[in-house]
Design a protein around this motif. Structure first.
Motif, short mmCIF file in Angstrom:
data_model
loop_
_atom_site.label_atom_id
_atom_site.label_comp_id
_atom_site.label_asym_id
_atom_site.label_seq_id
_atom_site.Cartn_x
_atom_site.Cartn_y
_atom_site.Cartn_z
N LEU A 3 0.85 -1.19 0.00
CA LEU A 3 0.00 0.00 0.00
C LEU A 3 0.89 1.24 0.00
CD1 LEU A 3 -2.58 -1.10 2.74
CD2 LEU A 3 -2.77 -1.36 0.25
N ASP A 4 0.89 1.96 -1.12
CA ASP A 4 1.74 3.14 -1.27
C ASP A 4 0.89 4.39 -1.06
OD1 ASP A 4 3.93 4.68 -1.76
OD2 ASP A 4 4.39 3.82 -3.72
N GLU A 5 1.04 5.03 0.07
CA GLU A 5 0.26 6.21 0.44
C GLU A 5 -1.25 5.92 0.32
OE1 GLU A 5 1.84 8.71 1.63
OE2 GLU A 5 3.88 8.35 0.95
N PRO A 6 -1.77 4.94 1.05
CA PRO A 6 -3.14 4.48 0.81
C PRO A 6 -4.25 5.46 1.16
CG PRO A 6 -2.24 3.43 2.77
CD PRO A 6 -1.11 4.15 2.10
N THR A 7 -4.00 6.42 2.05
CA THR A 7 -5.10 7.29 2.48
C THR A 7 -4.96 8.73 1.98
OG1 THR A 7 -4.02 7.87 4.58
CG2 THR A 7 -5.42 5.90 4.56
N ARG A 24 -10.27 8.00 6.40
CA ARG A 24 -8.93 7.52 6.74
C ARG A 24 -8.99 6.51 7.88
NH1 ARG A 24 -6.14 12.26 7.16
NH2 ARG A 24 -5.57 12.01 4.98
N ARG A 25 -9.77 6.82 8.90
CA ARG A 25 -9.87 5.89 10.03
C ARG A 25 -10.57 4.59 9.63
NH1 ARG A 25 -8.64 10.53 11.80
NH2 ARG A 25 -7.66 10.87 13.83
N ALA A 26 -11.55 4.70 8.75
CA ALA A 26 -12.21 3.48 8.26
C ALA A 26 -11.22 2.62 7.48
CB ALA A 26 -13.41 3.86 7.38
N THR A 27 -10.35 3.26 6.70
CA THR A 27 -9.34 2.52 5.95
C THR A 27 -8.33 1.87 6.89
OG1 THR A 27 -9.63 3.99 4.06
CG2 THR A 27 -7.59 2.71 4.15
N TRP A 28 -7.97 2.58 7.95
CA TRP A 28 -7.08 1.97 8.95
C TRP A 28 -7.67 0.66 9.47
CZ3 TRP A 28 -5.85 6.79 12.51
CH2 TRP A 28 -5.07 7.69 11.79
N ILE A 31 -9.78 -1.33 7.96
CA ILE A 31 -9.70 -2.34 6.91
C ILE A 31 -8.31 -2.97 6.90
CG2 ILE A 31 -9.72 -2.72 4.41
CD1 ILE A 31 -11.80 -0.43 4.24
N ILE A 32 -7.28 -2.14 7.00
CA ILE A 32 -5.90 -2.64 6.99
C ILE A 32 -5.66 -3.53 8.20
CG2 ILE A 32 -3.48 -1.96 7.11
CD1 ILE A 32 -4.31 0.58 5.53
N ARG A 33 -6.14 -3.11 9.38
CA ARG A 33 -5.99 -3.95 10.57
C ARG A 33 -6.68 -5.29 10.38
NH1 ARG A 33 -7.73 0.98 13.29
NH2 ARG A 33 -5.95 2.11 14.16
N ASP A 34 -7.88 -5.26 9.80
CA ASP A 34 -8.63 -6.50 9.60
C ASP A 34 -7.91 -7.43 8.64
OD1 ASP A 34 -10.58 -5.52 11.29
OD2 ASP A 34 -11.94 -4.90 9.68
N LEU A 35 -7.32 -6.87 7.57
CA LEU A 35 -6.60 -7.69 6.61
C LEU A 35 -5.40 -8.36 7.26
CD1 LEU A 35 -6.79 -5.24 3.60
CD2 LEU A 35 -7.84 -7.50 3.67
N ALA A 36 -4.69 -7.61 8.11
CA ALA A 36 -3.56 -8.20 8.82
C ALA A 36 -4.05 -9.29 9.78
CB ALA A 36 -2.79 -7.12 9.57
N ALA A 37 -5.17 -9.04 10.45
CA ALA A 37 -5.71 -10.04 11.38
C ALA A 37 -6.11 -11.32 10.65
CB ALA A 37 -6.91 -9.46 12.12
N GLU A 38 -6.46 -11.19 9.36
CA GLU A 38 -6.81 -12.36 8.55
C GLU A 38 -5.58 -13.09 8.04
OE1 GLU A 38 -9.29 -10.72 5.51
OE2 GLU A 38 -10.83 -10.06 6.93
N GLY A 39 -4.37 -12.53 8.31
CA GLY A 39 -3.14 -13.22 7.96
C GLY A 39 -2.30 -12.59 6.88
N ALA A 40 -2.78 -11.51 6.25
CA ALA A 40 -1.99 -10.87 5.20
C ALA A 40 -0.83 -10.09 5.82
CB ALA A 40 -2.87 -9.92 4.39
N GLY A 41 0.31 -10.14 5.16
CA GLY A 41 1.42 -9.25 5.52
C GLY A 41 1.26 -7.95 4.76
N VAL A 42 1.36 -6.82 5.43
CA VAL A 42 1.10 -5.52 4.82
C VAL A 42 2.36 -4.66 4.91
CG1 VAL A 42 -0.33 -3.44 4.83
CG2 VAL A 42 -1.33 -5.64 5.50
#
Length: 314
Positions: A156-160, A168-172, A174-185
């Motif tokens: 993610l290059d400058e995602p917000t 911006r906070r909603a996107t944060w 989403i990113i937390r949830d993706l990491a919790a699902e196992g993705a490396g970010v």
């Protein structure tokens, strides 16, 4: 046993002719982790990201994504990577729904379009053409494209950029949830608050090198807490107390000179007591008195202000 490292960068060097833009950069990103790569202007951050994303080969050193060279073996891992560039090429005349449908048709096992729209907060804009979206809405659509394929590693290059605070906070989240699902970010950002909020670990680049890395707490540990106030008009700077054994740093403000002490955490409470006793003995009011912990901005500005001569000696 399979490694949980989804990104491994070791001794990366990149050159443009005689100019060495990246000088021995190393870091790793694990599955389920958010890693923020920060950098001053011209630090080599973008070049590093382009290399890790597979858009250019490394001049020296090694780069591995999911255990493979992202440039030479991109076809083997491309379906497991999600990439959100600083500027993505949306088709302006396609609607949001058509854009996602086109992209999802190319990706085996893509997430359902309606769930993607709901996840990035664009369900109400499905019929809107891309050219009619705001800057922040375009970034959310680009995020939806990046995560459509359920990636194991997400860049993610400058995602917000361009988003309002709520988006911006909603996107944060989403990113937390993706990491919790196992993705490396692996993300870059100019919003230091964003890095503090999201990053499990981070690295700060300057002049092609990683100057500091670790958890946010580790990076801040050596920066000290701050006590600051406006110097009373009747007090000469030389009369100010030494806290923790050091004099304050004096800066000019619209309201007159301001004093700032930088103190190790264990000395903060004692030093504040000494300062207040000093002011009470002299019946002084310390206007604008502030006590705050070190911030990532403090660390970043200290690194950004490092003279080029000091860099040349390293």
């Amino acid at each position: 046993m399979e490694s949980d490292k989804v990104v491994e960068v070791a001794g990366l060097h990149q050159r443009y002719g005689d100019f060495e833009a990246v000088r021995g950069v190393s870091f790793e990103v694990s599955a389920g982790e958010v890693f923020a790569l920060l950098g001053t202007n011209g630090a080599g951050k973008t070049t590093t990201m382009e290399t890790v994303e597979g858009f250019r080969p490394a001049h020296a050193g090694t780069v591995r994504v999911l255990g493979r060279d992202p440039h030479r073996e991109r076809r083997r891992i491309g379906g497991q990577m999600g990439v959100m560039l600083q500027e993505s090429g949306l088709f302006p005349e396609l609607t949001v729904a058509e854009t996602l449908d086109l992209w999802c048709d190319l990706i085996p096992g893509a997430r359902p379009r309606d769930r993607l729209l709901e996840r990035v907060g664009l369900a109400g804009q499905a019929a809107v053409r891309a050219r009619q979206l705001s800057g922040g809405q375009k970034r959310r659509l680009e995020l939806a494209l990046a995560i459509a394929g359920r990636p194991r590693v997400l860049f993610l290059d400058e995602p917000t950029t361009g988003m309002d605070p709520q988006s911006r906070r909603a996107t944060w989240q989403i990113i937390r949830d993706l990491a919790a699902e196992g993705a490396g970010v692996l993300l870059t950002t100019h919003y230091l608050e964003e890095a503090e909020q999201l990053a499990d670990r981070l690295a700060i680049m300057h002049r092609g090198r990683v100057e500091l890395s670790g958890t946010v707490a580790q990076v801040l540990a050596g920066s000290g807490d701050r006590i600051s106030f406006r110097v009373p008009a009747q007090v000469a700077v030389a009369e100010l107390p030494r806290l923790g054994g050091d004099p304050p740093r004096i800066t000019a403000t619209g309201g007159g000179p301001a004093a700032t002490y930088t103190l190790p955490g264990p000395l903060l409470q004692q030093s504040l007591r000494e300062l207040l006793n000093w002011a009470a003995d002299r019946r002084l009011e310390l206007a604008g008195l502030q006590v705050r912990s070190a911030s990532l901005e403090d660390v970043f500005l200290r690194i950004a202000g490092r003279p080029a001569a000091e860099e040349a000696r390293r």
